[in-house]
Scaffold this motif. Structure first.
Motif, PDB file in Angstrom:
ATOM      1  N   HIS A  37       0.851  -1.196   0.000  1.00  0.00           N
ATOM      2  CA  HIS A  37       0.000   0.000   0.000  1.00  0.00           C
ATOM      3  C   HIS A  37       0.883   1.241   0.000  1.00  0.00           C
ATOM      4  O   HIS A  37       1.318   1.708   1.044  1.00  0.00           O
ATOM      5  CB  HIS A  37      -0.905  -0.040   1.232  1.00  0.00           C
ATOM      6  CG  HIS A  37      -1.933   1.026   1.262  1.00  0.00           C
ATOM      7  ND1 HIS A  37      -2.854   1.195   0.267  1.00  0.00           N
ATOM      8  CD2 HIS A  37      -2.184   1.980   2.162  1.00  0.00           C
ATOM      9  CE1 HIS A  37      -3.637   2.216   0.562  1.00  0.00           C
ATOM     10  NE2 HIS A  37      -3.244   2.713   1.716  1.00  0.00           N
ATOM     11  N   GLY A  94       6.362   4.370  -3.928  1.00  0.00           N
ATOM     12  CA  GLY A  94       5.989   3.711  -5.177  1.00  0.00           C
ATOM     13  C   GLY A  94       7.146   2.954  -5.803  1.00  0.00           C
ATOM     14  O   GLY A  94       6.973   1.845  -6.323  1.00  0.00           O
ATOM     15  N   ARG A 122       7.273  -1.128  -6.123  1.00  0.00           N
ATOM     16  CA  ARG A 122       7.580  -1.730  -7.424  1.00  0.00           C
ATOM     17  C   ARG A 122       8.772  -2.693  -7.314  1.00  0.00           C
ATOM     18  O   ARG A 122       8.770  -3.763  -7.930  1.00  0.00           O
ATOM     19  CB  ARG A 122       7.852  -0.636  -8.450  1.00  0.00           C
ATOM     20  CG  ARG A 122       7.925  -1.151  -9.849  1.00  0.00           C
ATOM     21  CD  ARG A 122       8.066  -0.025 -10.867  1.00  0.00           C
ATOM     22  NE  ARG A 122       7.990  -0.617 -12.178  1.00  0.00           N
ATOM     23  CZ  ARG A 122       6.906  -0.665 -12.919  1.00  0.00           C
ATOM     24  NH1 ARG A 122       5.781  -0.123 -12.496  1.00  0.00           N
ATOM     25  NH2 ARG A 122       6.921  -1.261 -14.092  1.00  0.00           N
ATOM     26  N   THR A 154       3.826  -3.449 -13.338  1.00  0.00           N
ATOM     27  CA  THR A 154       2.908  -2.301 -13.400  1.00  0.00           C
ATOM     28  C   THR A 154       1.488  -2.755 -13.120  1.00  0.00           C
ATOM     29  O   THR A 154       0.767  -2.136 -12.325  1.00  0.00           O
ATOM     30  CB  THR A 154       2.984  -1.615 -14.782  1.00  0.00           C
ATOM     31  OG1 THR A 154       4.324  -1.181 -14.999  1.00  0.00           O
ATOM     32  CG2 THR A 154       2.033  -0.438 -14.868  1.00  0.00           C
ATOM     33  N   ASP A 155       1.077  -3.844 -13.754  1.00  0.00           N
ATOM     34  CA  ASP A 155      -0.272  -4.370 -13.534  1.00  0.00           C
ATOM     35  C   ASP A 155      -0.500  -4.742 -12.073  1.00  0.00           C
ATOM     36  O   ASP A 155      -1.562  -4.474 -11.503  1.00  0.00           O
ATOM     37  CB  ASP A 155      -0.519  -5.594 -14.427  1.00  0.00           C
ATOM     38  CG  ASP A 155      -0.532  -5.260 -15.909  1.00  0.00           C
ATOM     39  OD1 ASP A 155      -0.694  -4.067 -16.271  1.00  0.00           O
ATOM     40  OD2 ASP A 155      -0.356  -6.196 -16.717  1.00  0.00           O
ATOM     41  N   MET A 169       1.070  -3.478  -9.432  1.00  0.00           N
ATOM     42  CA  MET A 169       0.989  -2.245  -8.626  1.00  0.00           C
ATOM     43  C   MET A 169      -0.418  -1.672  -8.686  1.00  0.00           C
ATOM     44  O   MET A 169      -0.985  -1.278  -7.663  1.00  0.00           O
ATOM     45  CB  MET A 169       1.981  -1.198  -9.129  1.00  0.00           C
ATOM     46  CG  MET A 169       3.402  -1.455  -8.720  1.00  0.00           C
ATOM     47  SD  MET A 169       4.455  -0.047  -9.078  1.00  0.00           S
ATOM     48  CE  MET A 169       3.909   1.127  -7.855  1.00  0.00           C
ATOM     49  N   LYS A 170      -0.980  -1.626  -9.871  1.00  0.00           N
ATOM     50  CA  LYS A 170      -2.336  -1.108 -10.042  1.00  0.00           C
ATOM     51  C   LYS A 170      -3.338  -1.985  -9.298  1.00  0.00           C
ATOM     52  O   LYS A 170      -4.273  -1.466  -8.682  1.00  0.00           O
ATOM     53  CB  LYS A 170      -2.680  -1.018 -11.526  1.00  0.00           C
ATOM     54  CG  LYS A 170      -1.911   0.057 -12.254  1.00  0.00           C
ATOM     55  CD  LYS A 170      -2.250   0.056 -13.739  1.00  0.00           C
ATOM     56  CE  LYS A 170      -1.478   1.118 -14.488  1.00  0.00           C
ATOM     57  NZ  LYS A 170      -1.810   1.102 -15.937  1.00  0.00           N
ATOM     58  N   ALA A 171      -3.153  -3.288  -9.365  1.00  0.00           N
ATOM     59  CA  ALA A 171      -4.081  -4.207  -8.686  1.00  0.00           C
ATOM     60  C   ALA A 171      -4.026  -4.028  -7.172  1.00  0.00           C
ATOM     61  O   ALA A 171      -5.067  -4.021  -6.504  1.00  0.00           O
ATOM     62  CB  ALA A 171      -3.759  -5.652  -9.069  1.00  0.00           C
ATOM     63  N   HIS A 172      -2.833  -3.872  -6.608  1.00  0.00           N
ATOM     64  CA  HIS A 172      -2.710  -3.650  -5.161  1.00  0.00           C
ATOM     65  C   HIS A 172      -3.408  -2.341  -4.768  1.00  0.00           C
ATOM     66  O   HIS A 172      -4.145  -2.297  -3.771  1.00  0.00           O
ATOM     67  CB  HIS A 172      -1.235  -3.609  -4.743  1.00  0.00           C
ATOM     68  CG  HIS A 172      -0.620  -4.959  -4.563  1.00  0.00           C
ATOM     69  ND1 HIS A 172      -0.327  -5.482  -3.331  1.00  0.00           N
ATOM     70  CD2 HIS A 172      -0.240  -5.893  -5.464  1.00  0.00           C
ATOM     71  CE1 HIS A 172       0.213  -6.685  -3.480  1.00  0.00           C
ATOM     72  NE2 HIS A 172       0.281  -6.950  -4.766  1.00  0.00           N
ATOM     73  N   ALA A 173      -3.198  -1.283  -5.537  1.00  0.00           N
ATOM     74  CA  ALA A 173      -3.825   0.012  -5.238  1.00  0.00           C
ATOM     75  C   ALA A 173      -5.343  -0.070  -5.382  1.00  0.00           C
ATOM     76  O   ALA A 173      -6.086   0.438  -4.534  1.00  0.00           O
ATOM     77  CB  ALA A 173      -3.269   1.096  -6.156  1.00  0.00           C
ATOM     78  N   ARG A 174      -5.802  -0.710  -6.434  1.00  0.00           N
ATOM     79  CA  ARG A 174      -7.242  -0.835  -6.679  1.00  0.00           C
ATOM     80  C   ARG A 174      -7.916  -1.619  -5.547  1.00  0.00           C
ATOM     81  O   ARG A 174      -8.972  -1.232  -5.047  1.00  0.00           O
ATOM     82  CB  ARG A 174      -7.469  -1.536  -8.026  1.00  0.00           C
ATOM     83  CG  ARG A 174      -8.900  -1.559  -8.492  1.00  0.00           C
ATOM     84  CD  ARG A 174      -9.058  -2.201  -9.880  1.00  0.00           C
ATOM     85  NE  ARG A 174      -8.088  -1.733 -10.846  1.00  0.00           N
ATOM     86  CZ  ARG A 174      -7.111  -2.477 -11.374  1.00  0.00           C
ATOM     87  NH1 ARG A 174      -6.961  -3.734 -11.020  1.00  0.00           N
ATOM     88  NH2 ARG A 174      -6.277  -1.971 -12.251  1.00  0.00           N
ATOM     89  N   ARG A 188      -8.247   0.534  -2.443  1.00  0.00           N
ATOM     90  CA  ARG A 188      -9.314   1.536  -2.612  1.00  0.00           C
ATOM     91  C   ARG A 188     -10.691   0.908  -2.509  1.00  0.00           C
ATOM     92  O   ARG A 188     -11.604   1.479  -1.907  1.00  0.00           O
ATOM     93  CB  ARG A 188      -9.157   2.244  -3.959  1.00  0.00           C
ATOM     94  CG  ARG A 188      -7.995   3.196  -3.978  1.00  0.00           C
ATOM     95  CD  ARG A 188      -7.954   3.979  -5.285  1.00  0.00           C
ATOM     96  NE  ARG A 188      -6.735   4.751  -5.350  1.00  0.00           N
ATOM     97  CZ  ARG A 188      -5.868   4.701  -6.346  1.00  0.00           C
ATOM     98  NH1 ARG A 188      -6.105   3.921  -7.380  1.00  0.00           N
ATOM     99  NH2 ARG A 188      -4.785   5.433  -6.321  1.00  0.00           N
TER     100      ARG A 188
END
Length: 185
Positions: free
Chosen positions: A58, A67, A71, A140-141, A143-148, A151
């Motif tokens: 997170h 970030g 990564r 990258t995918d 990282m986006k999945a963890h953030a999503r 949220r």
């Protein structure tokens, strides 16, 4: 060391029990470092057959290298023994957090540090090649999945613990492993 072209990181999941603890961690946060030190002892105490432990990374904007380091951890998760390699990377960042964090979130010796400097420092401590997998689309995918995921569950700060799918504020980083075990009953 060869890495797949897409380099999808493995999930950071240990155990296979009916109870599930999900922990949201930022790698340089001192409270997250303290909480992370309890996770494997907790799993060992409760048992892998009774508990599933999942770590979500997170990133926090006030930890200015967050970030990049998240990564790096996900890049480590693409390597052989990815789950444990990523966990070793989390632990290494915690063990050397002053090398990866700004003083007072905005000043200090890391002001001139570049992303490549951070990766090199972390490679030196972990003895892993992180530069190549750091650039993979799968990282990258992830990282986006963890953030999503954070949220979607209303996670704003870390460490945050979800027990069986619900945020449980009773878990605090300053508590002992035994206190966390008692909260599972």
């Amino acid at each position: 060391m060869m890495v797949e072209k897409t380099g999808k990181p493995v999930d950071l999941v240990w155990g296979h029990g009916a109870r599930k603890i999900e922990v949201f961690l930022e790698p340089t946060c001192p409270f997250c470092v303290r909480a992370s030190r309890k996770l494997m002892p907790l799993l060992e105490h409760v048992g892998e057959d009774r508990l599933t432990l999942q770590v979500h990374l997170h990133s926090q904007p006030w930890h200015l290298f967050s970030g990049i380091l998240v990564r790096c951890i996900l890049a480590a998760a693409t390597l052989p023994d990815g789950r444990d390699t990523a966990w070793q990377t989390v632990r290494t960042i915690g063990d050397h957090r002053e090398e990866f964090e700004f003083s007072h979130h905005c000043e200090g010796p890391n002001m001139q540090t570049t992303p490549d400097d951070l990766i090199s420092r972390l490679e030196g401590h972990t003895r892993l090649n992180l530069a190549a997998p750091f650039r993979l689309p799968g990282v990258t995918d992830a990282m986006k999945a963890h953030a999503r995921y954070a949220r979607q569950h209303g996670i704003h700060v870390s460490p945050t613990v979800m027990l069986d799918g619900k945020v449980d504020d009773r878990f605090q980083s300053g508590q002992s492993v035994e206190e966390w075990v008692a909260l599972l009953k």
